[in-house]
Design a protein around this motif. Structure first.
Motif, mmCIF file in Angstrom:
data_model
loop_
_atom_site.group_PDB
_atom_site.id
_atom_site.type_symbol
_atom_site.label_atom_id
_atom_site.label_comp_id
_atom_site.label_asym_id
_atom_site.label_seq_id
_atom_site.Cartn_x
_atom_site.Cartn_y
_atom_site.Cartn_z
ATOM 1 N N LYS A 81 127.030 29.308 34.229
ATOM 2 C CA LYS A 81 128.467 29.574 34.145
ATOM 3 C C LYS A 81 128.891 29.907 32.714
ATOM 4 O O LYS A 81 128.337 29.391 31.745
ATOM 5 N N LEU A 82 129.908 30.757 32.633
ATOM 6 C CA LEU A 82 130.522 31.095 31.351
ATOM 7 C C LEU A 82 131.698 30.166 31.087
ATOM 8 O O LEU A 82 132.532 29.931 31.963
ATOM 9 N N GLN A 83 131.761 29.634 29.874
ATOM 10 C CA GLN A 83 132.910 28.837 29.447
ATOM 11 C C GLN A 83 133.385 29.390 28.102
ATOM 12 O O GLN A 83 132.727 29.238 27.084
ATOM 13 N N ALA A 84 134.535 30.072 28.130
ATOM 14 C CA ALA A 84 135.090 30.643 26.902
ATOM 15 C C ALA A 84 135.571 29.532 25.980
ATOM 16 O O ALA A 84 136.149 28.538 26.430
ATOM 17 N N GLN A 85 135.355 29.708 24.667
ATOM 18 C CA GLN A 85 135.691 28.694 23.672
ATOM 19 C C GLN A 85 136.573 29.274 22.565
ATOM 20 O O GLN A 85 136.439 28.925 21.390
ATOM 21 N N ILE A 86 137.492 30.171 22.931
ATOM 22 C CA ILE A 86 138.378 30.781 21.950
ATOM 23 C C ILE A 86 139.415 29.753 21.511
ATOM 24 O O ILE A 86 140.031 29.076 22.341
ATOM 25 N N ARG A 87 139.643 29.648 20.196
ATOM 26 C CA ARG A 87 140.545 28.626 19.655
ATOM 27 C C ARG A 87 141.714 29.266 18.906
ATOM 28 O O ARG A 87 141.613 30.380 18.374
ATOM 29 N N ASN A 88 142.828 28.534 18.868
ATOM 30 C CA ASN A 88 143.990 28.950 18.091
ATOM 31 C C ASN A 88 143.736 28.694 16.611
ATOM 32 O O ASN A 88 142.712 28.111 16.221
ATOM 33 N N ASN A 89 144.703 29.089 15.782
ATOM 34 C CA ASN A 89 144.573 28.863 14.341
ATOM 35 C C ASN A 89 144.538 27.384 13.984
ATOM 36 O O ASN A 89 144.026 27.005 12.945
ATOM 37 N N ASN A 90 145.103 26.528 14.861
ATOM 38 C CA ASN A 90 145.089 25.085 14.606
ATOM 39 C C ASN A 90 143.801 24.416 15.075
ATOM 40 O O ASN A 90 143.667 23.199 14.987
ATOM 41 N N GLY A 91 142.873 25.209 15.611
ATOM 42 C CA GLY A 91 141.587 24.660 16.022
ATOM 43 C C GLY A 91 141.512 24.222 17.462
ATOM 44 O O GLY A 91 140.435 23.850 17.942
ATOM 45 N N LYS A 92 142.631 24.260 18.187
ATOM 46 C CA LYS A 92 142.634 23.849 19.584
ATOM 47 C C LYS A 92 142.276 25.027 20.487
ATOM 48 O O LYS A 92 142.537 26.181 20.159
#
Length: 505
Positions: A81-92
């Motif tokens: 499975k693919l799990q995207a891990q894109i984060r905001n500028n605050n790291g979340k």
């Protein structure tokens, strides 16, 4: 030549070798090897090895079962499975973007081949079996209009990358080794692919051409055994001969056992003087039908022939050879032979731990070399075609993904869950880690729990014991193999999971 002098020199140079494995003597005369390069060895034997491996994959029950074990344990029912891990500028984590990427990827995986024959799971199953059988597989990345994402995959038969096509480098030309064009460092630059199979008797045309395909369009998957190895060799190489001999032995024993069950024999004259030449038009026969009694001709007696097959040593011999084959394929004997005789909990668990580490190595290799490369090209095409709309078309911003392979349940799932609860309660592991080992996604579990709770409230229902405090850690007695686990121990386990969930909420 002075043989006495030759023998003395031979004894000094070879007989007393510094390394024991380099000695030469009467017991090692047949151990003849040549220090060839990896590609020279491959060029000499690759076609025969590939043909024999394919024959075993078609006709050997042991190899067919191994390929089933390989795909089932590495890819599982639903693939990795693919799990995207894109984060905001605050790291979340940016849930909105991650969900869009995962949903688009799931949509594309339903039809990913240029010929429209395969889903991503089906293509991976075939590609992984091809790697094990042929030693390698070539997958071409094609930017096309066949689907809305503008990207698809094409499987290339390893036979089409001609291992006999070799061109020396120099004078401004790159070297071609076994059909692979490389630079001075050995990095692949292109693959020279035939337009049709050399032995395709059903082809509409007999014309064969070579097409130069740039290396950045091709995923070449193989597991090298040596440095500077350009092509892959079948994973069955070390077990081919034992498998072939074993299949022949089993066939011979099967025929012998069937012959023994027929209870054949001869008719013999008691008195040789009474012998009469047999009439060719009326030969003497005995019908071996159940429940019948035959009358022998006068002066004859029946001499039975009853071979003793299968032999008493047959089962142990088969086990010994299959253990050797299982070792060569890097799996446990019990899984390969479907033999659980004499297996207990401890031995089964020990064998599974060793075997699953091998599956995890292949899962990691497959994710890094195949899935990550495919995802990088797919996200780039999906953004350029406008099918996937995000805040920028710079695909490099969205390469942070994680691959979740399938996990496994233990022989005793209850004890495994108890161990995880102890680790979580004492801060030794996280819920994400515990669930990942079973092939589950922590966020998906939370969403399912929230959906269950919301649905139950809509129906005016509530689950009992969902707000009770976490149970006490299990004692040593809970993990003994000799005592039966009480039925009511399930309750504190479920309470612990639900209690931890409520605290997290």
């Amino acid at each position: 030549m002075n043989m006495k002098w030759f023998k003395s020199v031979y004894k000094k140079i070879f007989k007393n070798a510094i390394y024991k494995g380099a000695e030469v003597g009467r017991l090692l005369w047949d151990w003849v090897v040549s220090p060839l390069t990896a590609d020279a060895e491959i060029r000499q034997d690759i076609r025969r090895l590939r043909a024999r491996a394919r024959d075993l994959a078609k006709n050997s029950p042991t190899i067919r079962h191994y390929l089933t074990l390989l795909t089932a344990n590495v890819l599982g029912q639903n693939g990795i499975k693919l799990q995207a891990q894109i984060r905001n500028n605050n790291g979340k984590l940016n849930k909105k973007i991650n969900d869009k990427i995962e949903n688009a990827w799931k949509d594309w995986t339903n039809d990913i081949s240029v010929d429209g024959r395969y889903t991503l799971v089906q293509l991976q199953n075939l590609a992984l079996k091809t790697v094990a059988t042929d030693g390698e597989v070539f997958i071409r990345k094609v930017f096309t209009n066949e689907n809305k994402y503008g990207f698809a995959l094409q499987l290339i038969d390893p036979d089409l990358v001609d291992s006999e096509y070799n061109v020396p480098g120099g004078n401004g030309k790159n070297e071609i080794r076994l059909g692979v064009e490389v630079n001075n460092w050995g990095r692949p630059l292109a693959y020279h692919v035939l337009t049709r199979h050399p032995n395709d008797i059903l082809a509409a045309t007999t014309e064969t051409k070579r097409v130069r395909v740039p290396a950045d369009e091709v995923i070449h998957l193989y597991d090298p055994d040596r440095i500077n190895q350009t092509r892959g060799i079948t994973w069955f190489n070390s077990v081919m001969i034992p498998l072939r001999m074993l299949d022949g032995y089993q066939e011979a024993e099967l025929v012998a056992a069937r012959t023994a069950a027929a209870k054949m024999g001869w008719l013999q004259y008691k008195d040789v003087s009474a012998f009469e030449p047999p009439d060719p038009n009326n030969p003497v026969r005995i019908e071996a039908s159940p429940g019948t009694v035959e009358t022998l001709p006068p002066g004859m007696e029946f001499v039975a022939w009853s071979p003793d097959h299968p032999a008493n040593a047959f089962p142990m011999f088969i086990k010994t050879i299959l253990r050797q084959i299982a070792t060569g394929l890097r799996v446990s004997y019990n899984a390969l032979a479907n033999d659980l005789e004499g297996v207990n909990y401890s031995s089964m668990r020990s064998g599974l731990l060793i075997e699953r580490e091998q599956w995890k190595i292949i899962q990691k290799w497959w994710s890094d070399k195949f899935l990550q490369s495919v995802y990088q090209s797919w996200i780039q095409s999906a953004l350029l075609t406008g099918t996937l709309i995000l805040d920028t078309r710079d695909f490099r911003k969205f390469l942070a993904v994680k691959w979740l392979p399938r996990g496994w349940d233990w022989v005793d799932p209850l004890k495994d869950i108890q161990a995880h609860i102890l680790g979580i309660n004492n801060g030794l592991e996280s819920r994400t880690q515990a669930l990942a080992e079973r092939g589950n996604d922590f966020e998906e579990i939370l969403e399912q729990l929230a959906d269950e709770k919301s649905l139950a409230e809509d129906y005016g229902l509530s689950f009992a014991n969902t707000t009770q405090p976490e149970s006490k850690p299990a004692t040593k007695k809970d993990f003994t193999d000799t005592e039966e686990t009480p039925r009511d121990c399930l309750s504190p386990i479920l309470n612990s999971i639900r209690g931890s969930y409520e605290k997290g909420k």
